[in-house]
Write a protein that holds these residues in place. Structure first.
Motif, PDB file in Angstrom:
ATOM      1  N   HIS A  77      -2.185 -10.272  -9.845  1.00 42.32           N
ATOM      2  CA  HIS A  77      -2.491  -8.862 -10.031  1.00 42.32           C
ATOM      3  C   HIS A  77      -2.220  -8.368 -11.441  1.00 42.32           C
ATOM      4  N   HIS A  91      -0.835  -6.278  -2.334  1.00 41.19           N
ATOM      5  CA  HIS A  91      -2.062  -5.673  -1.801  1.00 41.19           C
ATOM      6  C   HIS A  91      -3.182  -6.712  -1.642  1.00 41.19           C
ATOM      7  N   HIS A  92      -2.972  -7.910  -2.159  1.00 42.86           N
ATOM      8  CA  HIS A  92      -3.915  -8.997  -1.864  1.00 42.86           C
ATOM      9  C   HIS A  92      -3.532  -9.711  -0.577  1.00 42.86           C
TER      10      HIS A  92
END
Ligand code: HEM
Ligand SMILES: [Cu+2]
Ligand SMILES: [Cu+2]
Lengths: 833, 96, 220
Positions: A259, A308-309
């Protein structure tokens, strides 16, 4: 220096010192202008390759039940597309851009470590070639660009494909590591005198923060790749759930890098925008200080988003909530920048030109991508959109909007600097519209395809889900987009051939790079200017001729040496005179030795790999030969009535700062390893009832004592640089103690129990191995200092080598303590939940 | 050092983030039960204390300059980030 | 790798956003919530996007309209006042919704979905295997599916009934789904799992209570 030569005469003298001769000698170039251009050219070549692959993807998906490519080939192609675009295009592209641009923006004649730049370039070239050759040979990686285990583990990818990714990308990453350290140090130390930190142009601030993020962001990926390669090659379990590993550990390590990586790619592009927009708004950027605060916030927040992945891997809702909220909040610093840019335009006298066209494209596309990003940050919605074409659409809006469009603007803005010629305009406008329309046609529809249930990474689909038209149109859009890129390429070629020449500063810019002649000379500035104002509000057209005439610092050629200046980090007061190393083939040889190491691992010639590593190490030890000085020179005249000491006589020189930075990076890698061990202990399946690692207590305790004493001994040596005996005794003691510690740690590794049986043995095994390695490095650094001292390079004032020995031995001592702490923890009975 | 001040708030924020995330995981793994949430809330408040202090402008007479302004706002951003991002410890499901 | 599924029998809906795998054509309360969230976010985003582009356009086309806005207004207004309330409201709502969707509280029937390259094996709450590669559930009530994997990571996704959850070797994950009406709902593997990934579909058959009870008892 009594009679000043004419500008032409000065140019000839300086060029004779700095130039790279033509022919084969080009391979020895270490010049940042040349290497920056090489980085960018190679990155654009990889962009073309990645683009070609994306055309194959779109051709395959244009129609349902397509038989053009089978799943085996398709999987390699989409994996390579993502990998090439992220690792071989985006990162090296901005690195090359920064390598080319930063010294010119800051008023330096080169980067801090020119040979390291060259080494990084060769690593990039060789590592990238490994990937491309593997693809042509039909054994490209096929696990997707994030290489999830267990799919990428040995049982499910028995071939060489995954090794190509792990080793090739790690090899390329070396160039990111070297670039990060070098850019960080250069920005902090090598600016024109008078350029306080708060007078830096914003691009330098953006790159400073980017480099800082790379220093923290890349180690987790490098560690993950090393661990996965060890699992594949030597069966050490880290990710295999049946032996105490956990596939989720890979995801954490990958996204802990992955990220921030997206922001690492975006920030340099945003830096370019912050440079270009004020020029066309014809006023200084609005909110300079607010933007600095925003990029700091963005940098940190972007490290709190990685999960969030992983919203659908089954993590408790509270943990998801942290990451969801952080992902949403990162939109705030983004908004600050967006509105600062629009406000700059609105409160200036904006004019149109080709770069602004692409800046407009950036706004239109990137804002969309940012908004879908906020949507994806919402956990409930994410459970629908994740891993669907909605995500493919989002990531291209962000990456193409946030990187490709700004880079196109930057190409149109700065290519005249490289070519010395102005843009032709005839092709650039149709190219822009083709790109904008093609892009949106391709990717806007993918949001819909995704919401209608199409998962990403499928090689074909039946015709009954309602996706047919959307896919066909996406493919048409893809080809329009490619035509646009082809036009841009043609435009660039034509500019080099037919563009009109200009003298200086074609855009009435405010930054220093336009004060060089164009194309820029090998030494950038015949004299280094003094900065009295913020360095984005200059008049390059006026400064340029003055500098060319030698009016400024170092406006002369002296002793045939490559001289430039270092300043105080904060105030920008001139502080040191840096003599940079000359061009050399050493970086090439060293990179080749490194390549032999990686190739040996790739082809499983494990006996050869240590020789490759050894050759690399020996060659690196040759780098300092002949550098430095055997006598104290004291303050040296740098013009404008100032005299500063040479950097070897300064306590805080770029070498020391770079080593400190490298240790921070290294420490992040070690911290990731400790995190991995604790993560497996707490979360991984199959730990109940596993047998604890056995460690001979005396060996561990003695290793700690030995390594810490070595750290103490080298610190003592560094404190008494003037007196020969204590210095030599301290260094010899450090070497002996570190070798002892290394031996004891190696013994302990043997005593742990079978490291291939369970992660509870494998983790201590690599942790102790890491500690042993650093004891060895500590010994080598001490030996190096001893050797340099014997040759006369070390004195009471010239003590860089001693400081380095102290730093590395101190680090080794700390690592041994923490490593044994982790092993002890894993050895406790009943710790596994 | 103004550069330290520039990142101080977010360094504290990062430390708080790591600690809260770790305590969340530990509490579930080792079954802390009713103690879990109070500990998390305590840590949440603990993290806010130094951040609030950093978010107050330096007293009159202290150094001024563009970097101090940027640092003040970066630290305020860190405070806001901590307040909002850590807030779910007060209500979200701990282990489901 | 032949899949014994009757593709021709699936509803052929090309218009609008309907489709047997469409998240925008929800067939249960959970998927409906998610779709509503999407529509709200879509309209909000469209407004924000229009605002940004309009401001950019005004800087060039109607400079007088925006020339008077001060730097502080741009940055504080656009960068803080505009996004912060929106983000707090949105994230708060999404978190509350997320809490409601979690599989907890009084546990309903729990089915099993075990992924193995490249197919799904389903089990009834009593542990019996379903014979026909189809997951049979009762309609009109929430049910849990325990998702696990035998080899690599897969993901269990039935777009019209709810979100997805990954099947990870060594772990077992729960997802709660609900179908309003009896009928057929298609699902697929959403996490890339190798060369058979593109054909890893499955079907859920939702039955009326009576039919489902009969099915459960029929096997015994
Ligand atoms: C030139 C126009 C481009 C087109 C037409 C295109 C098309 C695509 C498509 C269709 C996919 C999905 C493949 C699949 O899921 O099966 C994809 C994936 C991807 N693309 Fe692109 N792309 C383009 C440019 C870029 C650029 C510029 C970047 C990055 C800077 C990029 C990065 C990626 C990544 C990271 C993936 C994910 C790969 C994976 O799933 O492993 N693409 N692209
Ligand atoms: Cu992300
Ligand atoms: Cu699958």
């Amino acid at each position: 220096m009594s009679q000043t030569p004419s500008p032409i005469g000065l140019h000839k003298q300086l060029d004779a010192i700095w130039r790279t001769p033509p022919g084969l000698a080009r391979l020895s170039s270490v010049n940042h202008t040349i290497l920056g251009k090489r980085f960018m050219a190679l990155a654009l070549l990889f962009f073309a390759i990645g683009g070609l692959l994306s055309m194959l993807i779109r051709a395959q998906l244009a129609t349902p039940n397509s038989a053009f490519l089978g799943p085996d080939i398709y999987n390699q192609i989409f994996t390579m597309h993502g990998t090439v675009m992220m690792f071989l295009f985006a990162i090296p592209m901005f690195e090359g851009f920064a390598i080319y641009m930063l010294p010119k923006l800051l008023g330096a004649r080169d980067l801090a470590f020119p040979r390291l730049t060259a080494y990084g370039f060769w690593c990039y070239l060789f590592g990238g070639s490994i990937l491309i050759i593997a693809m042509l040979a039909g054994v490209a990686p096929n696990g997707g660009w994030f290489m999830y285990t267990p799919l990428s583990s040995k049982p499910y990818t028995p071939g060489i494909n995954a090794d190509v990714w792990l080793l090739g990308i790690t090899f390329v990453e070396i160039s990111a590591v070297t670039a990060a350290i070098e850019l960080f140090v250069t920005i902090l130390k090598m600016r024109a005198p008078g350029m306080a930190l708060t007078r830096m142009p914003l691009f330098a601030w953006y790159m400073l923060v980017t480099a800082g993020m790379m220093i923290i962001g890349f180690p987790p990926l490098i560690l993950g790749s090393i661990l996965l390669e060890m699992e594949r090659a030597f069966h050490l379990p880290f990710f295999d759930p049946t032996r105490g590993g956990d596939p989720l550990l890979w995801q954490h390590l990958f996204w802990l890098f992955g990220h921030p990586e997206v922001y690492i790619i975006f920030l340099p592009a945003a830096g370019a925008l912050s440079t270009i927009i004020p020029v066309f708004a014809q006023r200084p950027i609005l909110g300079y200080r607010a933007i600095i605060a925003a990029i700091v916030a963005m940098a940190f927040l972007s490290f709190g988003l990685w999960v969030h992945h992983m919203f659908t891997v089954g993590i408790p809702h509270l943990a998801l909530a942290f990451f969801s909220a952080a992902s949403a909040l990162v939109a705030i610093p983004t908004a600050v920048q967006i509105f600062a840019w629009i406000g700059t335009l609105a409160s200036g006298k904006p004019r149109w030109d080709i770069p602004m066209l692409y800046v407009f494209g950036f706004f239109a596309v990137f804002v969309c991508g940012g908004l879908t990003g906020v949507m994806l940050a919402m956990v409930p919605f994410n459970t629908q959109a994740h891993d669907s074409y909605f995500v493919v659409a989002h990531l291209h809006y962000v990456l193409v909007g946030g990187f490709v469009f700004p880079m196109l603007a930057a190409i149109y803005y700065w290519l005249p600097h490289i070519s010395g010629r102005q843009s032709l305009y005839r092709l650039s406008i149709p190219a822009f519209w083709l790109i904008l329309i093609g892009f949106n046609l391709t990717f806007f529809l993918m949001h819909l395809t995704g919401l209608m249930g199409m998962p990403r990474r499928i090689s074909t689909y039946p015709s009954n889900w309602g996706w047919d038209w959307l896919n066909l149109l996406s493919s048409v859009g893809g080809f329009i987009l490619t035509m646009g890129f082809a036009l841009v390429l043609a435009d660039m070629v034509l500019q080099f051939r037919f563009g009109a020449r200009f003298r200086r500063d074609p855009w009435q810019a405010g930054t220093l790079e336009w004060a060089t002649a164009t194309p820029p000379p090998s030494y950038n500035f015949a004299a280094i200017p003094h900065m009295d104002t913020r360095a984005d509000q200059l008049r390059p057209a006026r400064i340029g001729p003055t500098l060319a005439g030698g009016d400024g610092y170092l406006g002369f050629a002296r002793n045939g040496e490559q001289e430039t200046l270092a300043v105080d980090m904060m105030s920008g007061d001139a502080e040191q005179l840096i003599v940079l190393p000359r061009r050399s083939y050493l970086p090439l040889w060293t990179a080749m030795a490194t390549a032999s190491f990686f190739l040996a691992l790739l082809f499983k010639l494990y006996w050869l790999a240590p020789f490759g590593a050894l050759a690399t190490l020996v060659l690196f030890l040759c780098w300092p030969i002949g550098l430095g000085s055997k006598s104290d020179r004291g303050p040296i005249d740098i013009g404008r009535g100032l005299a500063v000491p040479p950097d070897v006589e300064a306590p805080d020189n770029v070498t020391v700062l770079a080593n400190r930075t490298a240790l921070v990076m290294n420490g992040t890698l070690f911290a990731s390893l400790l995190f991995g061990g604790l993560f497996l202990l707490v979360v991984a399946p199959n730990w109940q009832g596993s047998s604890a690692p056995t460690l001979p207590l005396w060996a561990g305790a003695l290793a700690v004592v030995a390594s810490l004493s070595a750290a103490g001994a080298s610190a003592m040596a560094a404190r008494r640089p003037g007196s020969v005996l204590p210095l030599r005794a301290g260094l010899v003691a450090a070497i002996a103690l570190q070798v002892l510690a290394l031996t004891l740690l190696a013994l302990s590794m043997g005593a742990l129990g079978d490291p291939t049986g369970h992660a509870r043995q494998a983790v201590p095994f690599v942790t102790l191995g890491y500690a042993a390695l650093h004891c060895g490095l500590g010994a080598i650094m001490a030996a190096h200092a001893l050797w340099r001292h014997a040759q006369g390079y070390v004195s009471a004032r010239r003590r860089t080598e001693l400081v380095l020995a102290r730093l590395w031995n101190g680090y080794a001592g700390g690592v041994v303590v923490l490593a044994l702490g982790l092993v002890a923890l894993l050895g406790l009975n009943g710790v596994a939940p | 050092m103004p550069l330290v001040r520039l990142v101080a708030g977010f360094v504290i924020w990062s430390a708080g983030f790591v600690v809260l995330y770790a305590v969340q995981a530990l509490g579930c793994a080792y079954g802390w039960g009713d103690w879990h949430r109070p500990v998390l809330i305590g840590l949440y408040l603990l993290a806010l204390a130094p951040l609030s202090w950093l978010a107050i402008p330096a007293r009159a007479g202290a150094e001024e300059g563009p970097l101090h302004f940027a640092a003040l706002w970066a630290n305020r951003a860190a405070l806001l980030a901590a307040v909002l991002i850590f807030m779910p410890v007060t209500f979200a499901s701990l282990c489901v | 790798m032949f899949k014994p599924v009757a593709l021709g029998a699936t509803p052929l809906l090309l218009t609008g956003c309907t489709g047997a795998l469409s998240t925008l054509d929800p067939a249960g309360p959970r998927a409906a919530n998610l779709a509503t969230l999407w529509w709200v976010m879509l309209y909000g985003s469209a407004l924000l996007f229009a605002l940004v582009i309009a401001l950019f356009a005004m800087a060039y086309l109607r400079p007088a309209w925006v020339a008077r806005i001060t730097p502080v207004q741009w940055i504080v207004g656009g960068g803080l006042v505009l996004p912060i309330p929106i983000l707090i409201l949105l994230t708060g709502t999404a978190l509350v919704l997320g809490e409601q969707l979690l599989p907890r509280g009084d546990a309903p029937l729990r089915f099993g979905a075990h992924a193995e390259r490249w197919q799904w094996n389903f089990t009834y709450p009593d542990g019996r295997e379903m014979s026909d590669d189809v997951l049979h559930i009762p309609a009109g009530q929430p049910i849990d599916v325990a998702v696990s994997s035998a080899d690599v990571i897969h993901s269990f996704w039935v777009p019209r009934l709810g979100g997805k959850i990954d099947a990870i070797p060594g772990h077992e994950n729960l997802i709660r789904l609900e179908a309003d009406e009896p009928g057929t709902y298609w699902g697929q593997c959403a996490e890339y799992c190798g060369p058979g990934h593109d054909s890893m579909w499955f079907r859920i058959e939702a039955h009326t209570d009576e039919d489902f009870t009969a099915l459960m008892e029929g096997g015994q």
